[in-house]
Design an enzyme around this catalytic site. Structure first.
Site, mmCIF file in Angstrom:
data_model
loop_
_atom_site.group_PDB
_atom_site.id
_atom_site.type_symbol
_atom_site.label_atom_id
_atom_site.label_comp_id
_atom_site.label_asym_id
_atom_site.label_seq_id
_atom_site.Cartn_x
_atom_site.Cartn_y
_atom_site.Cartn_z
ATOM 1 N N GLU A 31 -4.264 11.233 7.438
ATOM 2 C CA GLU A 31 -3.101 10.357 7.305
ATOM 3 C C GLU A 31 -2.124 10.925 6.282
ATOM 4 O O GLU A 31 -2.444 11.833 5.516
ATOM 5 C CB GLU A 31 -3.533 8.962 6.819
ATOM 6 C CG GLU A 31 -4.374 8.173 7.798
ATOM 7 C CD GLU A 31 -4.559 6.727 7.357
ATOM 8 O OE1 GLU A 31 -4.347 5.848 8.189
ATOM 9 O OE2 GLU A 31 -4.922 6.488 6.190
ATOM 10 N N ARG B 237 0.919 9.281 13.356
ATOM 11 C CA ARG B 237 1.735 8.539 12.406
ATOM 12 C C ARG B 237 2.076 9.289 11.126
ATOM 13 O O ARG B 237 1.667 10.403 10.894
ATOM 14 C CB ARG B 237 1.033 7.233 12.049
ATOM 15 C CG ARG B 237 -0.369 7.379 11.450
ATOM 16 C CD ARG B 237 -0.893 6.011 11.044
ATOM 17 N NE ARG B 237 -2.278 6.053 10.606
ATOM 18 C CZ ARG B 237 -3.329 5.791 11.386
ATOM 19 N NH1 ARG B 237 -3.153 5.488 12.653
ATOM 20 N NH2 ARG B 237 -4.544 5.846 10.882
ATOM 21 N N GLN C 18 4.695 0.380 1.979
ATOM 22 C CA GLN C 18 4.056 -0.514 2.924
ATOM 23 C C GLN C 18 3.864 -1.869 2.240
ATOM 24 O O GLN C 18 3.318 -1.944 1.137
ATOM 25 C CB GLN C 18 2.708 0.053 3.353
ATOM 26 C CG GLN C 18 2.829 1.302 4.219
ATOM 27 C CD GLN C 18 3.280 0.965 5.631
ATOM 28 O OE1 GLN C 18 2.494 0.554 6.456
ATOM 29 N NE2 GLN C 18 4.565 1.138 5.901
ATOM 30 N N ASN D 264 0.832 -1.197 0.000
ATOM 31 C CA ASN D 264 0.000 0.000 0.000
ATOM 32 C C ASN D 264 0.874 1.258 0.000
ATOM 33 O O ASN D 264 1.673 1.421 -0.918
ATOM 34 C CB ASN D 264 -1.123 -0.030 1.046
ATOM 35 C CG ASN D 264 -0.733 -0.388 2.453
ATOM 36 O OD1 ASN D 264 -0.412 -1.529 2.749
ATOM 37 N ND2 ASN D 264 -0.779 0.576 3.342
ATOM 38 N N ASP D 265 0.777 2.145 0.971
ATOM 39 C CA ASP D 265 1.360 3.491 0.870
ATOM 40 C C ASP D 265 2.809 3.525 0.373
ATOM 41 O O ASP D 265 3.660 2.798 0.887
ATOM 42 C CB ASP D 265 1.374 4.160 2.250
ATOM 43 C CG ASP D 265 0.038 4.157 2.938
ATOM 44 O OD1 ASP D 265 -0.923 3.612 2.381
ATOM 45 O OD2 ASP D 265 -0.043 4.687 4.062
#
Length: 463
Positions: free
Chosen positions: A185, A133, A19, A2-3
């Site tokens: 985020e 985060r 990620q 992911n990210d």
């Protein structure tokens, strides 16, 4: 995956960390995967960079080149690469203390091949915020300090540090600004230049709460003085109006270029998409800029110029009158589905591009004049039943006041990335056709004149 994480340019190489859960196609204990590239187009997979440890999973973050060796990690005149990331502790999470996320660092002295975690981690403990985060760190030259932009639940908190190992809180932004349909985020803070003036951009990804449901990225324009970000407006501007550009952030250390990539999916269905053996991809790299429309300032995103190097066989058409469908598929077809289409219209009028196959799958991309909106419609694009909200038509406003439309579409086997009006309106959507969408046509209910149209197949870019 992911990210995208830790994106940094160093000694002629772009590093992309991300990620990653190596054991399955669904989200699991997060690692930092690693890929490198000379051009942000051809990527080479590298060994996993960071593994989970006793402090937790390795969540999102950034990486910097510590040119002045402020951290003291450098040796023999070699500047260290320093990764700043969130440790997410599942044991503490179960205890519901609200302190299970904190910031840690690691460094590399061999150009990102191997990483050593700092034995003083975490460098920023959690003050009691459940979502604490995704540190994005940059050097702030006027005050000779590092600035960390951190996502802290429903706002952004800025911290500063002289050497990356200890951090002091500077300010907060956003509790009363922007969209708050979900948790904030993956932020980013960067300067862009417009008419000789420096403008600071604060990117904040949000999940859920996007304009077309699920995950998305918003941004604010304003001033930053090393302590406080002051937005020109507290209203939301969207980075990308499609459903599939999330956690988008920029590369560090790229000089006067601002280059952004995002994760090409959406948490609404990311774990369910019908792909095998892979799951998830990134957007192409995009160059950011600023553009004024009337009295309003917007950020623009256009494909990075490095993509021009993978243009293959193609054709161009001038002064093309379109009403009934006009076939645009190249002679002999393009079975890979990988192409770039650039077009300019004589007027801002309705038109629709249709990507299709013999199975009856259709992905529609177009402009509706009555509502002054661009759209991508994937209701009949192939496999859509794996998640109730996937097969939708997505809308985006046309922000440009130009009387003509300029459009770039980059299509891949399972994605389209649309850049309209010099990047003022951007849409990214994934799709899953039953067989490749090798058909391509354009039509217009009222009729439209296309001044210039260029089609190029793109060479596959995976090594």
């Amino acid at each position: 995956m992911n990210d995208p994480n830790g994106m940094v340019f160093h000694d002629g190489t772009y590093h992309l960390f991300y990620q990653y859960y190596p054991e399955a196609k669904i989200w699991g204990p997060m690692h930092w995967g690693h890929a490198t590239s000379k051009d942000m187009v051809h990527w080479k997979e590298q060994p996993i960079a960071l593994y989970p440890d006793s402090l937790g999973y390795i969540f999102s973050g950034s990486a910097v080149v510590d040119v002045n060796n402020t951290s003291g990690f450098g040796k023999n005149g070699k500047a260290p690469l320093v990764a700043i990331f969130t440790h997410h502790n599942p044991v503490l999470e179960k205890q519901k203390t609200g302190r299970h996320e904190y910031q840690s660092i690691a460094y590399s002295l061999d150009d990102g091949v191997t990483w050593t975690k700092y034995n003083g981690n975490p460098v920023l403990p959690n003050p009691g915020i459940t979502d604490f985060r995704d540190p994005k760190v940059r050097w702030y030259e006027p005050q000779k300090k590092w600035i960390m932009t951190l996502a802290t639940k429903d706002r952004i908190t800025f911290y500063s540090s002289p050497g990356l190992k200890s951090w002091s809180k500077e300010s907060e932004f956003g509790v009363d600004a922007g969209a708050h349909g979900g948790v904030w985020e993956c932020p980013d803070l960067l300067p862009l230049t417009h008419n000789g003036k420096q403008v600071w951009v604060l990117i904040v990804n949000i999940n859920p709460g996007g304009p077309n449901k699920g995950s998305a990225g918003q941004y604010f324009l304003g001033d930053f003085d090393g302590k406080t970000f002051t937005a020109y407006s507290k209203e939301t501007k969207w980075l990308d109006w499609g459903a599939d550009n999330y956690a988008a952030v920029t590369f560090s250390n790229t000089g006067n270029r601002s280059l952004l990539m995002g994760w090409m999916s959406n948490w609404q269905y990311a774990n369910q998409v019908p792909t095998d053996p892979w799951r998830s991809a990134n957007t192409i790299s995009r160059e950011l800029g600023l553009k004024t429309v009337g009295k309003e300032l917007y950020m623009t995103s256009v494909p990075a110029k490095e993509l021009d190097a993978i243009k293959a066989a193609g054709y161009s058409k001038k002064n093309l009158a379109v009403k009934a469908p006009v076939d645009l598929a190249p002679k002999g077809g393009n079975a890979s589905g990988l192409f770039r289409l650039d077009l300019k219209t004589a007027t801002a009028n309705d038109f629709e591009l249709v990507l299709s196959n013999k199975e009856g799958n259709e992905l529609l991309i177009g402009y509706d004049k009555a509502s002054n909106q661009y759209y991508i419609d994937r209701t009949k694009s192939g496999k859509v039943d794996f998640e109730a909200g996937f097969g939708q038509k997505h809308l985006a406003p046309r922000l440009s006041s130009d009387t003509k439309i300029a459009l770039t579409l980059i299509a891949d086997a399972a994605s389209v990335e649309l850049f309209a009006d010099g990047g003022l309106t951007v849409m990214t959507d994934i799709f899953f056709a039953d067989t490749p969408l090798s058909g391509l046509s354009i039509k217009s209910a009222k009729g439209i004149q296309i001044e210039d149209l260029q089609y190029h197949a793109l060479k596959p870019s995976i090594e």
